[in-house]
Design an enzyme around this catalytic site. Structure first.
Site, mmCIF file in Angstrom:
data_model
loop_
_atom_site.group_PDB
_atom_site.id
_atom_site.type_symbol
_atom_site.label_atom_id
_atom_site.label_comp_id
_atom_site.label_asym_id
_atom_site.label_seq_id
_atom_site.Cartn_x
_atom_site.Cartn_y
_atom_site.Cartn_z
ATOM 1 N N TYR A 180 37.298 43.258 39.762
ATOM 2 C CA TYR A 180 36.342 44.157 39.098
ATOM 3 C C TYR A 180 35.403 43.359 38.198
ATOM 4 C CZ TYR A 180 34.603 47.828 35.973
ATOM 5 O OH TYR A 180 33.801 48.667 35.231
ATOM 6 N N TYR A 181 35.957 42.420 37.453
ATOM 7 C CA TYR A 181 35.114 41.604 36.580
ATOM 8 C C TYR A 181 34.376 40.516 37.345
ATOM 9 C CZ TYR A 181 35.737 43.853 32.154
ATOM 10 O OH TYR A 181 35.648 44.757 31.144
ATOM 11 N N ARG A 232 33.114 40.976 40.237
ATOM 12 C CA ARG A 232 31.964 41.714 40.731
ATOM 13 C C ARG A 232 30.849 41.731 39.661
ATOM 14 N NH1 ARG A 232 29.924 45.934 37.978
ATOM 15 N NH2 ARG A 232 32.059 45.960 37.216
ATOM 16 N N HIS A 255 41.339 40.833 29.414
ATOM 17 C CA HIS A 255 41.414 41.976 30.325
ATOM 18 C C HIS A 255 42.684 41.981 31.173
ATOM 19 C CE1 HIS A 255 37.572 43.369 29.164
ATOM 20 N NE2 HIS A 255 36.970 42.253 29.490
#
Lengths: 753, 753
Positions: A273-274, A276, A432
């Site tokens: 997700y990060y 991306r 994260h």
């Protein structure tokens, strides 16, 4: 640089010229678009339908927006008016700049100019953003990160209209807006600029890209090499608990990001997700550098690490292109994201025109409006696309690839469908990261079968904490019980403390990603002190079963008598169990007091003397079953998320928890079978019941674990695992039920009859 | 018959002939397929691609099945092996029969013959189905209903291979299988055969269709006219609580079903989910009668009631073709169901070739393999399809159209999208009815915004009570609190007693289904004794709002101080409220003890002195808000379904309940606004907040209710309602805030500035 300096040996005159001209070209555009690239695109309009379609859509979008320019005084959090307006402005300016180049229509340049002038009018007197909630508060936005986003896009818009502006206008914009803006993001915010982190990647790219447009070597050098690293305090942390300066960090800047953000095979420690999110400034600045400083060879840097990063991003998706929501990740993000459109187009154009990338671009239905996007659209028009086949793969984590990783096993279930297992044994993943060592998630063509919760966050939805991470992200989403992994004594891995987590990582034991029996096995020595977790996940494709099976062998050892919980976050509606349980009918209480347990309602609890606990559930039109080996004393708990949630921030998802108590060691054995389907229109149920009759643990010690299961027709299979020898060559022998079995390598699955 | 008898006046010889030949043709096939129809189809293969595609799929499906014939001794409930096997057999026989006709390949006839012979071998000695759980237990299946299904399909298969069989085979099949089978469904089960109910429609069609194939007048007459009605006990009820013989029922049989099952405009009292089920035998038997007894004029019967039924079915769907789940209905059923494919094709072929029906057939992607299906496929191939435009419409309920009804308001929100409101003020709906007087549900292009729970049932999913209605269907799904309607003193409408419910119905007050302000208003005098419920729902399309608004004005009056609850079953995740509430953090308790309240957990409770309670939620990528007029004493409750649910049969859906206490009268005023969207890929939130600032009740008495609302820009609108005069002509006048307003008709919405 090197080339120019070499000229100096031959001619003083040339040396003089070399010094007096800029170190890179003053042609504009020269950042993402180039003069030659624009010329090529214009000459070929009409030959690549997807490019033409996106161009037409962009014209329609910008034309609708161009009439009014709003540059409000910054005030709001993400999701609020001023935040969303300034965000929209950056997208619109970038697009208008591109349209000016491709269409030659002055109205687009006028729009960008007028908006930039408004920003230049506001910026000099702008204080820090009034929210003051970030470790690095911005000016236009609540955090420097978003200010950097703005500049990555706006530098492209400025580049596109550079030649349209008068020298006076340029001087004004650079003196009153761009240079102070770049200084704010860098020298005034070293905590933001000097990290090895996606925030700083954006910061580096922003400063570097505007530096390239303005032909400012100083800014470009700052972007590439960072500020003095000593300006960063070693123990400081950001809002997410991530370190401002990582242990052993010696360099900062864009090159240090390329060295430190990825493992050697392109895995990004914060997760897909990060990645991306971060891949965009990585690629945009890299492309800008390739256009302006080709001598840096940035696209080939570190064995083409950016190419590997793009592929690792595309491989970390389920059958529908959704990223695995590991670590802090909002579900629903997919390869359709604008950043991935850019990534696919650039990777296609610069890294060998891989025809499989075209199939992703086809699904995206979009291309970027530059020469890379044009090449993709042309490739599609020429019918070159080939289906992307994602393989089973193990990624290492850590800059040297020595900090665990993730293992992905895939096996096809039908044309275009697959069962996909993701096991996580990576490093902590910075601020994260989640405390989810050896957890797994499972996907099929319908999406999640066994879920990873993702982040407790509603990105950019102002109603939910201004779109930021919610307090439940720490109290719930990061905790071990929120994941499909063992929790000992109701305490999260590493005590739920990022400072402990950052020091350790599990290790891959072995990975076997091909053939009908695929295996990933990993161990964690430090999730709990004085204990070990060892999980082996086996994906089996066997003709006697309609769909592949997942076998989960999870061994935990400790020094003192402990309680072991293994939660199963099955997605869907429970249909039946093979055991009796006491349901909580009129009152619900929480399952525990901390480490996430305070967020769980206990709905029911049961036991069974049958040796197996079987649950059967329904989700997205499909039936699934899990059978687990259990003792008569094991507690079988149904729990539901949602307690201690005063702001209704959490989803009310169900979980099944197998609890073993008062033991030093515990081994959890389960088998998961997707086995049938139901369609509410035909109302026909196909194979609603599991075809597995029984699963049992035949042998379990530090050396070997032997598991047997049989189907309803009485056919048996036996799985042999070597627990402390991952060698492919070593042979093993064990006597089970008076019979001796021999095999080679760390695992063997045999059919008994 | 009439024609033949008339012949008798002219010639004794002709009379003799008329008596000696069958009353209808002995040609086969003569039921759904006809010899001429088959000839036409064969001549035109290759000219209608959709027909050819379905034919090819059917050949593939049947060829895969044809090798083995399984006719097991009946044993299982729905979802179990023997049930599903016999069900599959009927589909396969019907399809194989059609394939024999169209392809002339004998293997299909052999397959049907051999299977029928196996049934004929088993049937004579077959006892009642061992489950014995139905008011009318079947032999092959657990209820006669499914036995009737089998015969409706199998009679078609028999018809298709009739001429292929030897006379001896036919005699054997008719004597040992079909005639005893038809007798079992009729004279041996009058409770099943003689009702006005979808069960009996299947029974009538089954007996009539096999009668037509066997040329058995007696069976056909039983099917058309029923058995002696007096054989049915007046007070007996079926498993769902429905009456075996309805009050005043004088006739039985197929014609009585056509008279009694529909309102004059085609509404089916059990609701669209059951209409979808019943329409199949209605149309199949009607088609068979049209082919064999054209003199009956069955397709034109009762002003073409079957045509109206098909259209009412297609109109009771949301934007995606899903049926409104009113009364007992499983969600997910849609116009893609096989029964609706048949309905669309037959309605197209026999009722004027409406090109809008072709657009539904196109979405279905299927046609039936007969002349009707061929005509549809040909129409599509010829490009005749036109988009189906569903209109706002009020349907009456009851055979005479005098028992309330349902009102559907639709307004487009964007190309192809719409906001759709369904208000229910119908009769009880027999055993499948819910206690949901004046409830509404709301839909947009994403599906449900305000849900109707539907039935507590997992149709054909054996794990859940054998696929039958679950006990929670009575304790939860039918109860008033499960619906978006007022509940007084925690007691369901009609005391939750079907015997009371059957005696009453609400009444439409007025319906206005066109223009920017659409209104449906209805009253119930009997849901609660000595009280009245009056609800007016107003759908407003106004340029100042991005999407249409729904205004809900719900007045309740009683004789004694009471508690009034209005639940709002919003679908989605709560984002924020404008009021403080006390959340239940560590313990949950049920909201009440009975009438469905025992199934609700109380999650939070609040109050507000602001005059308005505002909730804002997110669902399927969209933002919604509701603002309600509330007093400082009103309790604002968040509840969640799932208590007292030992078998995990219920969904854990959220509700918001406005509770007014210690009052004789209560008026609930709310406004619902869909206002924005969010995409997890772009992560952009558009218009996440309501644009409505305030809603207030300016005046409320038995004659008039006046509601005012204003948007955030300060613009105001006032809604005037006449509560006891539905005349369109009458004029009204009222003084509010010292100003006199005048209007004509029962409602008026004005913009104040």
């Amino acid at each position: 640089m090197k080339t120019i300096i070499n000229f100096a040996f031959y001619s003083g005159i040339i040396l003089l010229l070399a010094i007096s001209v800029p170190v890179f070209s003053q042609d504009h555009p020269n950042l993402i678009l180039t003069r030659q690239g624009v010329k090529n695109i214009k000459a070929s309009l009409g030959k690549a339908p997807l490019f033409d379609k996106v161009l037409a859509q962009t014209i329609a979008e910008v034309d609708a927006e161009i009439r009014t320019i709003e540059v409000p005084i910054p005030k709001d959090m993400a999701g609020g008016y001023t935040h969303e307006r300034h965000k929209r402005n950056w997208f619109m300016m970038q697009k208008a700049g591109v349209l000016y180049q491709i269409t030659d229509q002055e109205k687009y340049a006028v729009y960008v100019r007028d908006m930039l002038l408004k920003y230049a009018e506001m910026y000099p007197s702008l204080p820090l953003h009034p929210t003051n909630r970030s470790y690095a508060t911005g000016k236009i936005f609540w955090q420097c990160l978003n200010d950097a986003n703005w500049l990555v896009y706006t530098s492209q818009a400025y580049d596109c209209i550079y030649n349209f502006l008068t020298e006076k206008e340029r001087k004004h914009l650079e003196e009153d807006l761009f240079r102070p803006y770049a200084d704010f993001l860098s020298i005034e915010n070293p905590r933001f600029f000097n990290r090895i982190h996606n925030h700083s990647t954006w910061g580096n790219a922003a400063v570097g890209m505007i530096g390239l447009v303005m032909n400012d070597k100083n800014l470009v050098n700052k972007a590439l090499y960072g500020l003095d690293i000593e300006s960063n305090n070693k123990n400081e942390r950001d809002n997410d608990g991530g370190l401002i300066r990582q242990d052993g960090q010696k360099n900062a800047g864009f090159l240090a990001q390329l060295d430190g953000s990825f493992s050697p095979d392109g895995y990004f420690t914060e997760g897909p997700y990060y990645l991306r999110y971060a891949i965009f400034p990585f690629l945009q600045f890299a492309k800008s550098l390739a256009n302006n400083k080709p001598e840096l060879g940035i696209l080939e840097y570190r064995d083409s690490i950016l190419k590997k990063a793009v592929y690792s991003l595309l491989y970390q998706t389920d059958a529908n292109g959704l990223f695995y929501p590991i670590n802090d990740a909002q579900k629903g993000m997919s390869w359709n994201a604008r950043e991935v459109v850019t990534a696919v187009d650039l990777a296609y154009f610069h890294y060998g025109k891989d025809p499989m990338l075209l199939s992703i671009a086809e699904k995206q239905g979009k291309v970027v409006l530059d020469e890379a996007g044009f090449a993709v659209a042309k490739g599609l028009a020429d019918g070159l696309a080939q289906t992307m086949r994602q393989k089973s793969i193990a990624y290492t984590d850590g800059p040297m690839g020595k900090q665990g990783g993730i293992g992905i096993l895939r096996t096809s279930t039908a044309p275009e469908n697959e069962l996909c297992l993701v096991m996580k044994y990576s490093a902590q993943g910075m601020g994260h990261g989640h405390f989810d060592k050896l957890s797994y998630s499972l996907y099929d063509e319908t999406g999640e079968i066994m879920q990873d919760y993702g982040a407790a966050r509603w990105v950019n939805i102002d109603q939910k904490g201004g779109g930021r991470y919610l307090k439940e992200n720490n109290t719930w989403a990061k905790q071990s019980i929120a994941h499909n992994t063992i929790v000992i004594n109701e305490t999260s891995h590493y005590e739920g403390d990022i400072r402990i987590g950052e020091k350790h990582h599990p290790d891959l034991f072995y990975f076997h990603g091909s053939g009908p029996v695929q295996v990933v096995s990993a161990k964690s020595q430090n999730a709990y002190p004085n204990g070990e977790l060892h999980r082996t996940l086996v994906l089996v494709k066997e003709d006697h079963f309609r769909h592949p099976l997942l076998i989960d062998v999870f061994r935990a050892t400790t020094q003192t008598n402990s309680q072991f919980d293994l939660p199963i976050w099955f997605q869907g509606h429970l249909l039946l169990t093979n055991f009796e349980y006491d349901p909580e009918l009129t009152t619900l209480n929480t399952l525990g007091d901390g480490h996430g347990y305070q967020h769980l309602w206990k709905e029911a609890s049961g036991k069974t003397e049958s040796g197996n606990a079987h649950i059967n559930w329904f989700s997205n039109g499909k039936f699934y079953s899990m059978l687990s080996v259990v003792d008569a004393n094991d507690e079988l708990i149904f729990a539901r998320l949602g307690a201690n949630d005063p702001d209704f921030n959490l989803r009310h998802d169900p979980a099944f928890i197998i609890r073993k108590k008062d033991k030093k060691d515990a081994t959890f054995i389960s088998i998961i079978e997707p086995h049938g389907a139901y369609n509410p229109v035909s109302e026909l149920a196909e194979h609603p019941f599991t075809s597995i009759e029984k699963i049992s643990l035949l042998h379990d010690d530090t050396a070997y674990t032997v598991v047997q299961f049989q189907n309803k027709a009485g056919k048996k299979w036996t799985l042999f695992l070597a627990n402390d020898d991952a060698s492919k060559e070593d042979t093993h022998s064990i006597k089970v039920n008076k019979k001796t079995y021999e095999w080679q390598g760390p695992f063997s699955l045999i059919s008994n009859n």
